[in-house]
Design a protein around this motif. Structure first.
Motif, PDB file in Angstrom:
ATOM      1  N   LEU A 126       3.812   4.074   6.029  1.00 39.62           N
ATOM      2  CA  LEU A 126       5.513   4.034   5.419  1.00 39.62           C
ATOM      3  C   LEU A 126       6.309   4.842   5.126  1.00 39.62           C
ATOM      4  CD1 LEU A 126       7.693   1.503   4.689  1.00 39.62           C
ATOM      5  CD2 LEU A 126       6.673   1.276   2.529  1.00 39.62           C
ATOM      6  N   ALA A 127       4.875   5.919   4.158  1.00 35.13           N
ATOM      7  CA  ALA A 127       5.061   6.866   3.445  1.00 35.13           C
ATOM      8  C   ALA A 127       5.762   8.248   4.941  1.00 35.13           C
ATOM      9  CB  ALA A 127       4.287   7.640   2.962  1.00 35.13           C
TER      10      ALA A 127
ATOM     11  N   HIS B   1      19.693   9.156   3.663  1.00 38.41           N
ATOM     12  CA  HIS B   1      20.954  10.002   4.810  1.00 38.41           C
ATOM     13  C   HIS B   1      21.601   9.254   5.232  1.00 38.41           C
ATOM     14  CE1 HIS B   1      17.033  10.157   6.844  1.00 38.41           C
ATOM     15  NE2 HIS B   1      17.790   9.764   8.076  1.00 38.41           N
TER      16      HIS B   1
ATOM     17  N   ALA C 117      15.929  14.805  10.937  1.00 35.37           N
ATOM     18  CA  ALA C 117      16.678  14.729  10.424  1.00 35.37           C
ATOM     19  C   ALA C 117      16.967  16.054   9.750  1.00 35.37           C
ATOM     20  CB  ALA C 117      17.353  14.144   8.999  1.00 35.37           C
TER      21      ALA C 117
ATOM     22  N   GLY D 132       0.869  -1.283  -0.031  1.00 34.91           N
ATOM     23  CA  GLY D 132       0.213   0.262   0.357  1.00 34.91           C
ATOM     24  C   GLY D 132       1.159   1.530  -0.238  1.00 34.91           C
ATOM     25  N   ALA D 133       0.588   2.174  -0.709  1.00 29.04           N
ATOM     26  CA  ALA D 133       1.055   3.338  -0.589  1.00 29.04           C
ATOM     27  C   ALA D 133       2.585   3.274  -1.709  1.00 29.04           C
ATOM     28  CB  ALA D 133       1.308   4.300   0.428  1.00 29.04           C
TER      29      ALA D 133
ATOM     30  N   ASN E 126       6.039   7.447   7.497  1.00 27.83           N
ATOM     31  CA  ASN E 126       8.150   7.195   8.443  1.00 27.83           C
ATOM     32  C   ASN E 126       8.816   7.792   7.425  1.00 27.83           C
ATOM     33  OD1 ASN E 126       9.869   5.944   9.643  1.00 27.83           O
ATOM     34  ND2 ASN E 126       8.274   4.865   9.903  1.00 27.83           N
ATOM     35  N   ILE E 127       8.403   7.866   6.397  1.00 23.94           N
ATOM     36  CA  ILE E 127       9.744   8.682   5.678  1.00 23.94           C
ATOM     37  C   ILE E 127      10.028  10.132   6.103  1.00 23.94           C
ATOM     38  CG2 ILE E 127      10.979   8.500   3.607  1.00 23.94           C
ATOM     39  CD1 ILE E 127      10.445   5.308   2.474  1.00 23.94           C
ATOM     40  N   PHE E 128       8.212  10.379   6.085  1.00 22.62           N
ATOM     41  CA  PHE E 128       8.700  11.797   6.396  1.00 22.62           C
ATOM     42  C   PHE E 128       9.066  12.529   7.029  1.00 22.62           C
ATOM     43  CE2 PHE E 128       5.791  15.615   7.598  1.00 22.62           C
ATOM     44  CZ  PHE E 128       5.688  16.064   6.786  1.00 22.62           C
TER      45      PHE E 128
ATOM     46  N   PHE F   6      16.072   0.446   5.952  1.00 23.80           N
ATOM     47  CA  PHE F   6      15.208   1.946   6.320  1.00 23.80           C
ATOM     48  C   PHE F   6      13.928   2.502   6.748  1.00 23.80           C
ATOM     49  CE2 PHE F   6      14.528   6.509   5.132  1.00 23.80           C
ATOM     50  CZ  PHE F   6      16.222   7.327   5.978  1.00 23.80           C
ATOM     51  N   THR F   7      13.262   2.084   6.263  1.00 25.59           N
ATOM     52  CA  THR F   7      11.926   2.658   6.250  1.00 25.59           C
ATOM     53  C   THR F   7      10.984   1.495   8.168  1.00 25.59           C
ATOM     54  OG1 THR F   7      11.287   2.609   4.578  1.00 25.59           O
ATOM     55  CG2 THR F   7       8.988   2.549   6.666  1.00 25.59           C
TER      56      THR F   7
ATOM     57  N   TYR G 103       8.327   9.948  -3.448  1.00 24.90           N
ATOM     58  CA  TYR G 103       8.955  10.769  -2.669  1.00 24.90           C
ATOM     59  C   TYR G 103      10.285  10.143  -2.215  1.00 24.90           C
ATOM     60  CZ  TYR G 103       8.950  13.603   1.619  1.00 24.90           C
ATOM     61  OH  TYR G 103       9.514  14.238   2.533  1.00 24.90           O
ATOM     62  N   ALA G 104      10.672   9.470  -1.673  1.00 30.04           N
ATOM     63  CA  ALA G 104      12.042   8.947  -1.537  1.00 30.04           C
ATOM     64  C   ALA G 104      12.897   8.994  -2.982  1.00 30.04           C
ATOM     65  CB  ALA G 104      12.272   7.222  -0.878  1.00 30.04           C
TER      66      ALA G 104
ATOM     67  N   PHE H 286       3.571   6.059  -3.803  1.00 31.64           N
ATOM     68  CA  PHE H 286       4.254   7.085  -3.260  1.00 31.64           C
ATOM     69  C   PHE H 286       5.510   6.915  -2.563  1.00 31.64           C
ATOM     70  CE2 PHE H 286       4.302   9.888   0.627  1.00 31.64           C
ATOM     71  CZ  PHE H 286       4.085  12.007   0.091  1.00 31.64           C
ATOM     72  N   THR H 287       5.668   6.387  -1.677  1.00 26.13           N
ATOM     73  CA  THR H 287       6.628   6.007  -1.197  1.00 26.13           C
ATOM     74  C   THR H 287       8.082   6.263  -2.594  1.00 26.13           C
ATOM     75  OG1 THR H 287       5.827   4.160   0.559  1.00 26.13           O
ATOM     76  CG2 THR H 287       8.006   4.514   0.250  1.00 26.13           C
TER      77      THR H 287
ATOM     78  N   ARG I 144      11.152  10.624   9.224  1.00 22.86           N
ATOM     79  CA  ARG I 144      12.814  10.907   9.545  1.00 22.86           C
ATOM     80  C   ARG I 144      13.104  11.647   8.453  1.00 22.86           C
ATOM     81  NH1 ARG I 144      13.881   5.350  10.339  1.00 22.86           N
ATOM     82  NH2 ARG I 144      12.287   5.219  11.772  1.00 22.86           N
ATOM     83  N   LYS I 145      12.880  11.980   7.831  1.00 25.51           N
ATOM     84  CA  LYS I 145      13.128  13.583   6.945  1.00 25.51           C
ATOM     85  C   LYS I 145      13.246  14.505   7.703  1.00 25.51           C
ATOM     86  CE  LYS I 145      14.046  12.389   2.354  1.00 25.51           C
ATOM     87  NZ  LYS I 145      14.250  12.499   1.276  1.00 25.51           N
TER      88      LYS I 145
END
Ligand SMILES: [Ca+2]
Ligand SMILES: [Ca+2]
Lengths: 485, 181, 485
Positions: free
Chosen positions: C2-3, B50, C13, B24-25, C5-7, B97-98, B32-33, B28-29, C9-10
């Motif tokens: 997931l999204a 990073h 940081a 799911g999603a 979470n990465i947000f 990472f996530t 976005y990443a 976007f992930t 994280r960013k």
């Protein structure tokens, strides 16, 4: 021009070695091998160079050749540099002549002409480590090197000398068809077999079971080791049955009583230690990290577009650039200082130990002059035997502690303790000396670890050893804490 | 990728992509990443995470930054192998990472180290020839197989080169990343 | 998810710290700093944890709280673990109570309630290293911390105790506005100044001249050092005028005669050594490679997307993953084994030294019983003083040799030599003992070297130090071979 140059380089690189002559398992002469490998041979010949480092290398001392000893250059005398050594070895051939060791090119002549040959009748056993012996073994043993080994042991030194021609040569370390490394000296093959067996690894065959990275040290371990001549057969024997640490070796000599000589000034039955580079290396952090003798003493060198192992075997401190800087990214000056700081500490502890021994020798002489008997001095003798062997072990080891600095310091610290206690005991027979505990059998030993098995130091997960093709070979021995396997 | 057939390779790529989109999603992930940049050779792509910054800055100071990018060392030097490794690593890294569930400091694992070792060997074939044992076999008139058989019959040959290769990275750890020492 | 979470994280940081409260140079309470740095504060609080390692950490030993000592948990008693220590310190407060040290959270209460306080009247000087003292200095000195320092020294311990509230806190190591590291304890500032002056560096100001990487050790060197109370003013003094090596410190005490106490069983005037972590670290290969205390004891740790220094200061062997594996790519098990192998060797030599000391104490007692006078024993006392100090130096150092294994072994080897010679001398007044040579002043010391200046350990060209941001700061002091600069 640029293009041609690159082209030439590539050609050179693609076909680095030309088979000019056919080498066989009977080609003993390194000059013939040198036809196929001219650069290697040139480097090999350069082991005649003599350059001093602070604690190593060697100095070319001119001498007037005589008929008995035609050498016009020798290495400096260690006995003159430090006369305490004469007292340590009083009554033994070493007190007559002992010099700094120099390059491989000299090994045969230095052995023939050392004055030690004049004071003692040496057996053929000496020859194993000072010559290219592989073809002699095969000849004397009808193809069986083990039989040839025995045959040489049984000869007198000068008989044995006639069987050999060259200092250590290509064929002693290399297979003539593939150039792969191999061990050809039976004493090493047997000693490793016994040690592995004691660790539960049956039927260990070093030429079959060792990894390539191990072989890069084992070829040196054929000679740079503590040894003795066992029994009336004078069989060359490495006392490793219990392991490679000095504690293991002392335990071995306790169980297999052996005395090299009776100390001329004290009367104690003592042991001589000799060049235990392989044993000490095994206790150091470099071995533990999978760094082999060849990595430092024969580092890769670029010649044209080729990269080859430097067969000018010598002190790495004469070649820090290649020998150390591949792994350590510090300046040459900094690396030299680090190595010398470690050596300096060892040197101090060695001197302290020698002073203690000198004190003890004087004390025992005085006690004997005052009428003490050997029986009364038995306890003192036991302490001298043990302490002196430990001291000599580090004195005889040629890196002045560099190969395993903490272990060298431990051994010297314990040696001094024993010798000083002996001084108390001479004066006071009621004194109860304390013998240092043994270290547990495999503690601190090098082991397969990362980097061995032809694989990288950078294997984070460790244990499984699963980081490379080398894997298949990393078998039995593993994880049993045995030394240097 | 020796030992991995082409079909397996391809299906693995397909599987990885399918699994990836199924989450799911994920779309976007991915965007976005800057996930798509992951499929390029641009080292900056790796540094989008990073956690890769350290390696990235180490790489910029390394002896190889003019001659090799991340993918030259961290993906196999053949088309399918490359995208299989990317798929596996890409999937693995995103998840790691996530979720934040990975060993830090990051250490290269056995499989990726093999890839990297092979990469050294592929670019430096010339030099590799000179330092591998068994080299005479290659230039000998006889075939490699023959001389080995002879030696094996005599029973005094050390293990063959394939198993006894040496690790480049044991001595050259820092060619790709200066601060790895 | 997931999204997001990465947000997160960013974001994290990008904006690692939120200024919730205004901190000033008067904000003493770490809980207030904790409002801005909640993660750091949480970690800081965790220094209450007690976990044992083979030679370090600490064990939580329950006890029944009393009115005199309300602690319900203490660390294990080292005196019970090894009663030889009681003999070493006979007649001194340490022979009454000496425990394994534990985390920073306990420093104030452990000092207040140690039984050592009951047997001796301690001066206020004690407090400098067991509390957050910065604000007390300012208050007592009217803004001048040097004056405040003197004022605390002159008080009795329990007066001084009333001036402080917290164990070491944020303000002792950090500037409140920039969070930069700073040194706030005058004894360190003065001692470094004297040492640098002796090396020809005039007007050294640690807070101005030290590099960032140096500061990452200097903040610890404020307390983890050998010290004594100088003169009737009881000024806290680090004996570093001649350098940080034990030889330099011994030479200092020779020139500035000081005796901590008279040994109750032998009568020798002796010195106590205390926690010379900073001095020993400085002799090791890690310091030489630019590795600071904080690199191992406060390694960077990822929390979310941030990387922060782990303020749960503790044994690195409880955190090998972060503390060692950043630099060493071996498995945890392998790293633990390496560290413990080094510690094991030190432990053996320490035991051997303690045995020698026990022997000596008995010998002197017997000699006195037999009528020997203090004057006759003066030579023996000198050997005991020197040997015991060297032995205690390593015993008191808390890494069991890890910080500088070869140096620890050297010191213990020489200590044993002195103590055993003292045993000879007790029996034989004509015996001429040998005192080990000093090492040259700066030999082996850590120095700027690669890696200092806030950047990587792996700087190939050395010298220029040009590999990092820290660059600008690498100035004067550099390259003069002085210790740890
Ligand atoms: Ca030499
Ligand atoms: Ca502790």
């Amino acid at each position: 021009a640029l293009a041609t140059n690159i082209f030439e380089r590539k050609q050179e690189a693609r076909n680095p070695f030309f088979r000019v002559v056919e080498l066989t398992d009977d080609t003993a002469d390194p000059a013939v091998w040198g036809k196929n490998f001219p650069i290697h041979y040139d480097m090999y010949l350069r082991t005649v160079d003599q350059v001093r480092t602070k604690y190593g290398g060697s100095e070319a001392v001119p001498r007037a050749p005589t008929q008995a000893d035609p050498r016009s250059v020798v290495a400096q005398s260690r006995l003159e540099e430090d006369p305490r050594l004469k007292t340590m070895w009083a009554g033994y051939a070493f007190s007559k002549d002992f010099r700094e060791e120099r390059g491989h090119a000299y090994m045969l002549s230095d052995q023939v002409f050392t004055e030690r040959q004049q004071v003692t009748k040496q057996p053929g056993t000496c020859i194993h480590c000072h010559a290219s012996t592989y073809n002699a073994y095969k000849k004397l043993g009808d193809g069986d090197i083990m039989k040839g080994f025995d045959a040489l042991n049984h000869m007198t030194y000068f008989e044995a000398r006639k069987q050999v021609e060259h200092p250590v040569a290509c064929i002693d370390c290399h297979d003539s068809q593939t150039m792969q490394l191999r061990v050809t000296k039976p004493a090493f093959i047997q000693a490793m077999g016994r040690m592995k067996a004691a660790q539960g690894v049956q039927d260990y065959n070093v030429n079959r079971d060792a990894t390539r990275q191990e072989m890069r040290s084992y070829v040196c371990g054929q000679c740079h080791v503590e040894y003795y001549f066992k029994g009336p057969e004078k069989t060359l024997t490495f006392p490793w049955d219990k392991g490679l640490k000095i504690d293991n070796i002392l335990a071995y000599y306790d169980e297999n009583p052996h005395t090299d000589w009776k100390h001329a000034e004290t009367g104690a039955p003592v042991l001589k230690a000799q060049h235990p580079e392989f044993e000490m290396w095994n206790q150091g952090v470099h071995a533990r990290s999978g760094v082999s003798c060849s990595d430092c003493h024969m580092p890769y060198t670029r010649v044209g577009a080729q990269k080859i192992s430097d067969h000018h075997v010598r002190s790495p401190l004469l070649n820090i650039n290649k020998a150390c800087q591949t792994c350590h990214h510090f300046s040459e000056a900094e690396l030299r200082e680090r190595a010398e700081a470690l050596q300096e500490r060892t040197f101090r502890l060695r001197n302290q130990g020698l002073d203690a021994l000198m004190g003890l020798v004087n004390d025992v002489k005085a006690a004997k002059a005052a009428g003490k008997t050997d029986a009364e001095l038995a306890g003192v003798y036991a302490l001298q035997r043990r302490g002196q062997f430990m001291l000599d072990f580090i004195e005889a080891e040629n890196s002045m502690g560099f190969h395993a600095p903490e272990e060298a310091a431990r051994i010297l610290g314990q040696a001094t303790n024993l010798l000083r206690q002996a001084q108390v005991l001479v004066r006071d027979p009621s004194f109860k000396p304390e013998i240092p505990d043994m270290l547990p059998a495999a503690a601190g030993d090098a082991h397969a670890g990362p980097g061995v098995g032809g694989k990288t130091v950078g294997n984070p997960t460790g244990g499984s050893g699963a980081s490379g093709q080398g894997q298949g070979q990393q078998q039995q021995g593993q994880g049993q804490g045995g030394p240097a396997h | 990728m020796p030992g991995v057939s082409r079909r397996v390779t391809i299906s693995a790529v397909v599987l990885a992509v399918l699994v990836g989109t199924a989450v799911g999603a994920a779309g976007f992930t991915f965007v976005y990443a800057k996930g798509s940049s992951y499929l390029t050779d641009d080292p900056a792509a790796c540094a989008n995470c990073h956690v890769m910054n350290e390696q990235y800055s180490g790489w910029t100071k390394s002896s190889h930054h003019n001659v090799a990018v991340c993918n030259d060392c961290h993906t196999p030097h053949n088309f399918f192998g490359k995208y299989l490794a990317k798929a596996l690593n890409g999937w693995h890294h995103s998840v790691a990472f996530t979720s934040g569930d990975f060993h830090e400091p990051i250490h290269i694992g056995a499989r990726n180290l093999e890839v990297t070792e092979a990469a050294c060997r592929s670019c430096h074939q010339d030099i590799v020839q000179a330092i591998e044992p068994g080299l005479l076999v290659r230039v000998s008139a006889e075939g490699a197989g023959d001389s080995r058989k002879v030696a094996e019959r005599q029973g005094n040959l050390h293990t063959p080169p394939g198993d006894g290769t040496m690790s480049c990275v044991r001595c050259h750890r820092s060619v790709g990343h200066m601060e790895l020492d």
